[in-house]
Design an enzyme around this catalytic site. Structure first.
Site, mmCIF file in Angstrom:
data_model
loop_
_atom_site.group_PDB
_atom_site.id
_atom_site.type_symbol
_atom_site.label_atom_id
_atom_site.label_comp_id
_atom_site.label_asym_id
_atom_site.label_seq_id
_atom_site.Cartn_x
_atom_site.Cartn_y
_atom_site.Cartn_z
ATOM 1 N N ASP A 1 0.827 -1.211 0.000
ATOM 2 C CA ASP A 1 0.000 0.000 0.000
ATOM 3 C C ASP A 1 0.858 1.256 0.000
ATOM 4 O O ASP A 1 2.044 1.226 0.334
ATOM 5 C CB ASP A 1 -0.925 0.011 1.221
ATOM 6 C CG ASP A 1 -0.147 0.050 2.533
ATOM 7 O OD1 ASP A 1 0.917 -0.611 2.609
ATOM 8 O OD2 ASP A 1 -0.582 0.730 3.477
ATOM 9 N N GLU A 2 0.240 2.345 -0.394
ATOM 10 C CA GLU A 2 0.786 3.701 -0.250
ATOM 11 C C GLU A 2 2.226 3.824 -0.760
ATOM 12 O O GLU A 2 3.115 4.324 -0.071
ATOM 13 C CB GLU A 2 0.701 4.144 1.213
ATOM 14 C CG GLU A 2 -0.730 4.190 1.732
ATOM 15 C CD GLU A 2 -0.839 4.556 3.198
ATOM 16 O OE1 GLU A 2 -1.862 5.163 3.573
ATOM 17 O OE2 GLU A 2 0.081 4.227 3.976
#
EC number: 3.2.1.52
Length: 1005
Positions: free
Chosen positions: A799-800
């Site tokens: 993620d991210e």
């Protein structure tokens, strides 16, 4: 200068007294605590040319005789000189008052920091500090009515006040919910009005000890007995004090409202009580309350209306508040010689004739500057609380910090005496109040001590009209959480008694270490329930073993069926050694059923079902009213979970969590029938996992390479602790983003970021997928992790990922062009994730990824990769899209426990339904279950238990119980009982439903 802790001492140069002597002992202890602290970035005094020598004595010069008690306007100015021009290579603390000395001692200890590699010494900079507060009233309001706070919790809060240089404890002693003050003159108030008349009261000696504890720290104690509203608990014994309420037909409706301002009896009782209060609280001020008056009851009462008519006030019910408060205020100011403080409602309503020196406490957020202006224009004193409600978890720290008491146009800013943070305990008690108050309270202190800040406003926040006396939600007795699938009660609500001194488990067939350990553990839990029954009746039984007056013995009722001294445990298949995805957790529990009269049996085909059944068995046990045994209904339960994956994600990176805290969180999982612990082990901020193949990762990446790491044995112990409770442990090593800590020891793993000039800018980005060495390293590390974690799943994160750094790196861009994905950084992420998935699959583990891996479309993940849905926006549509593509999904979006909400927001978590999206049956079958996430940016070992529980337990019921189980009113009562059960097991679960208490509650420091 260097402070040698073993030989350092304070030296009194002039005056002394008991306050000073106690403070010197206390602050010497605090100094030793600083010596044992471990700070990153310590100073190395040995190599510093600025080292000036040893400070072995701090001279303490109190220039005037000690004053005995703190008071409004006391002098708190001090000067602290360390190796200054007039005291070279020495130290001196000077003040004209003992209160200034106290504040200076706090500053002295805070200036001391540990020396590098030498725990025997502290360092302190050469300095001259001249200090005094901006406002004379810097307070903390503590509400001990909604939830009782034991003395050790109050003392801890006071210690925090001392460290923050606060000087007023506003003690909100009584309210609608309870009357914990044990009056000598009117003992009936607490006997009938406290949650418990023995364990949940403050005796006069308790009050005296709190006042003395504060006196020695230069803290005033102002009592508040709020009237004429917020006094429902007063009416438990004296109903004639309060106004009788009537319905629209003129018939008394059985409820009571505010104090009856037309009755002399009300004034006599109130004055008598306040006179007693003034004898134990020695401060010059007394808080009279005066907020949230329930006018409707006064308006409905015929006698009240007749009084108004006879006095020419017909229809003006608001004036009654003024009539009441004028009489009480006159008595307090004239007879008791106290100055009064009132809530702003009394000023706003304009009914009372407030004296000029009355302090008006401003609490409402909307337009508080204008209110301050109006109050001071009329010559009153003002005290601000509007922007410092600590129970409002949505308040941002910068808003609290920037709130300025003197920022308003007109009026007299000089008549603002200071501010006060308020801690209402609707959803706080001894388990979580300290972490709710501190360190946010420090922001209030800075506003009141230091220079003028910026203006900030908050959303309106009011206390609200009080409810009836007692807990807002009364707990059930002997009901199960999460709710069982099926239960049939027998024998006309018959019940059996469990005598813990005789009771035993009897294994009928298969056994193993998991079962043996569980039987010992659940017997201890059963004893805890029994001890709760005893403590709730302990005082009534103290002088004899007789049953308390008015309470039936457990065996005296017609529905009593006999004693349950044995529970047979029948595991029909051999034990499995490890929990796994899809394990059988079903069980059957029979207590005095038609086919098994006067007996009990727990049956399951798997050890995991036996564990869940043991939890239900203990939860069925409720303390008997006579306190002699446990009560258990005759019943037949068949139970199994709706979803096979019911998890809790624990982030032990942002703040390191020691093993005892981890074990408490796991204990709560067991009680909630959760079966997966997702362990987020590393992230940007730290690398606490201690690898054997790459020990440098934690040596250079952990906060502390010795105290803040998980060794291989630590990890094994957590996995074993979970195994014995039927809980899987899934590791997460998030990459290619969230990996900055990896780069402390291996910067070559991460992408080098470049500035506009084409030169490295000194920062590092995500993993560098252009290097084969990156994957060789990951393969080796993940191979070690896979050998340590026996579960079949591995969370890869994903993620991210910040593409900016990749886009500045020419080598990475050249690599992308060479494989035909130039400029497509989502595809580059996919290249990395695909390789990571390949590594995990080669280790015979199934991968899990955060939803971005699916959303970005850069990875060619297969249908067996679990997509973890976490984003809040359109998460049901996300589930539909993920499952529509044939992927397995796991939901967390609605169960983020780090999202703070004032009060118990468990109902929002409870009402989140994983199948509430448009999709086929086949799609919904692809939803594994759900997982609550506890990210630890703003929690640590001091607060995480109360943030997780009982809110995670709300999710647990949604994932275990039948889809039709949606009644939150019914669930609230069971959750109230369950929360108390967690507290008895040593888990600091926060209050779930507002004011209340746990029956049999015993407070341990």
């Amino acid at each position: 200068m260097l402070i040698p802790a073993s030989s350092f001492r304070f030296k009194v140069l002039v005056n002394t007294c008991d306050i000073l002597e106690a403070a010197l002992k206390r602050y010497h202890t605090y100094l030793l605590l600083e010596r044992t602290a471990d700070y990153l970035g310590r100073l190395d005094y040995k190599s510093s040319v600025n080292f000036r020598g040893n400070l072995t004595i701090l001279g303490v010069a109190l220039m005037a005789p000690c004053e005995d008690s703190p008071y409004f306007g006391m002098d708190e100015h001090y000067e602290l000189r360390i190796d200054s021009e007039d005291v070279p290579e020495a130290g001196k603390l000077v003040a004209n008052s003992v209160w200034g000395i106290l504040r200076g001692l706090e500053t002295f200890v805070q200036l001391a920091v540990p020396s590098e590699g030498d725990e025997a010494h502290l360092l302190i900079s050469s300095c001259l500090v001249s200090d005094f507060p901006r406002y004379s009233h810097r307070g903390l309001m503590i509400d001990t009515s909604r939830h009782f706070l034991p003395l050790f919790t109050l003392f801890t809060l006071i210690d925090g006040m001392e460290a923050s240089k606060l000087n007023v404890l506003h003690w909100h002693m009584t309210d609608d919910a309870a009357f914990p003050f044990r009056s000598a003159r009117f003992p009936e108030f607490s006997e009938k009005g406290a949650f418990h008349p023995y364990t949940h009261v403050y005796t006069l000696n308790d009050v005296i000890s709190v006042v003395e504890y504060c006196r020695l720290r230069g803290i005033r104690v102002i009592p508040e007995f709020d009237t004429p509203g917020h006094c429902r608990s007063w009416g438990q014994f004296f109903p004639h004090l309060l106004t009788k309420c009537y319905d629209e037909n003129g018939v008394a409706d059985g409820t009571l409202g505010p104090m009856d301002p037309t009755s002399q009896f009300s004034y006599d009782i109130v004055k008598g009580l306040l006179a007693e209060v003034s004898q134990v609280f020695i401060d010059s001020h007394m808080h009279l309350g005066g907020d949230d008056i329930q006018l409707g009851c006064w308006e409905s009462n015929p006698a009240i209306n007749q009084y108004l008519e006879e006095n020419g006030l017909a229809g003006d019910h608001r004036i009654l508040e003024g009539v009441y408060m004028d009489q009480v205020a006159y008595f307090v100011t004239v007879s008791l010689e106290r100055q009064i403080i009132v809530w702003q409602d009394l000023f706003d309503n304009g009914a009372a004739s407030l004296e000029l020196e009355t302090v008006v406490q401003v609490t409402k957020a909307e337009g508080f500057q204008e209110v301050l202006q109006n109050i001071t224009e009329k010559g009153h004193l003002a005290l601000l609380s509007s922007c410092w409600h600590l129970d409002n978890l949505e308040s941002k720290w910068d808003d609290m910090y920037n709130c300025e008491p003197g920022y308003f146009v007109g009026g007299q800013p000089g008549r603002v005496i200071g501010g006060e943070a308020t801690m209402w305990t609707y959803y706080a008690d001894h388990t979580n109040i300290v972490s709710r108050v501190f360190p946010r309270m420090k922001l209030v202190v800075l506003c009141l001590l230091l220079a003028v800040g910026a203006l900030a406003q908050d959303e309106p926040l009011t206390r609200g009209i009080g409810k009836e006396w007692g807990p807002w939600v009364w707990p059930t007795r002997g009901e199960i959480w999460p709710k069982q699938r099926n239960i049939v009660n027998y024998n006309n609500e018959g019940y059996m008694a469990v005598r813990t001194n005789i009771f035993r488990f009897n294994v009928l067939s298969n056994t193993c270490d998991i079962l043996d350990d569980a039987l010992l553990r659940y017997y201890r839990y059963l004893v805890l329930e029994r001890e709760a029954a005893w403590s709730d009746r302990a005082y009534e039984r103290m002088k004899s073993n007789k049953i308390p007056t008015g309470v039936d013995s457990i065996n005296s009722k017609a529905t009593f069926r006999g004693n349950l001294d044995v529970l047979d445990v029948e595991l029909t298949s051999p034990c499995e050694n490890l929990p796994y995805q899809g394990m059988d957790e079903s069980y059957e529990l029979k207590i005095d059923t038609p086919d098994l009269p006067m007996a009990g049996r727990l049956i399951s085909q798997s050890i995991w079902g036996i564990l869940r059944g043991l939890e239900s068995f203990v939860q069925l046990a409720a303390p008997s009213q006579d306190g002699s045994a446990l009560h258990m209904n005759s019943s037949h339960i068949t139970d199994f979970p709706r979803f096979l994956y019911r998890g809790l994600m624990i982030d032990s990176v942002r703040h390191f969590l020691p093993l005892p805290t981890m074990y408490k969180l796991i204990d709560g999982m067991e009680a909630s029938k959760l079966n997966v612990m997702h362990w987020h082990l590393v992230d940007d901020q730290a690398f606490p996992y201690q690898s054997n193949v790459f020990p440098e990762l934690s040596e250079q990446g952990a906060y502390n390479p010795f105290s803040h790491v998980y060794t291989q044995n630590d990890v094994r112990s957590v996995i074993e602790y979970c195994r014995l409770r039927g809980i899987r442990v899934i590791p997460e090593f998030d990459s290619p983003g969230h990996t900055r800590s990896w780069g402390n020891s291996h910067p070559e793993l991460l992408a080098t970021c470049y500035g506009p000039d084409g030169q490295p800018d000194g920062s590092l980005g995500p993993m560098d997928p252009s290097k084969e060495s990156t994957f060789e390293f990951v393969n080796t590390l993940f191979g070690e992790v896979a050998g340590l974690f026996p579960d079949g799943y591995f969370h890869l994160g994903g993620d991210e990922v910040n593409y900016t750094c990749w886009s500045t790196n020419q080598a990475i861009n050249d690599y992308m062009a060479s494989i035909g994905i130039a400029g497509n950084y989502q595809r580059l992420e996919g290249v990395y994730v695909d390789r990571a998935i390949e590594i995990v699959r080669n280790l015979n583990m199934k991968p899990m990824v955060w939803q971005e891996v699916f959303d970005n479309g850069g990875s060619s993940i297969d249908a067996q990769t679990v997509v973890h849905v976490w984003k809040e926006q359109d998460f049901m549509q996300e589930l539909a899209t993920v499952t529509g593509a044939g992927h397995v999904a796991l939901l967390s979006s609605c169960w983020y426990l780090d999202h703070l909400v004032t009060g118990g927001n468990w109902k929002e978590l409870y009402n989140c339904e994983p199948h509430d999206f448009s999709g086929t049956t086949e799609q919904k079958d692809l939803v594994l279950g759900g997982e609550a996430c506890m990210w630890s940016e703003y929690v640590d070992t001091n607060s995480i238990e109360s943030r997780v529980y009982p809110r995670a337990s709300a999710m647990a019921e949604r994932l275990w119980s039948d889809v039709t189980q949606t009644n939150t009113v019914e669930a609230a009562r069971r959750l109230e009982e369950f929360r108390c059960r967690l507290v008895r097991r040593g888990i600091r679960a926060q209050p779930a439903n507002g004011p209340g208490y746990c029956p049999g509650e015993v407070f341990n420091a």
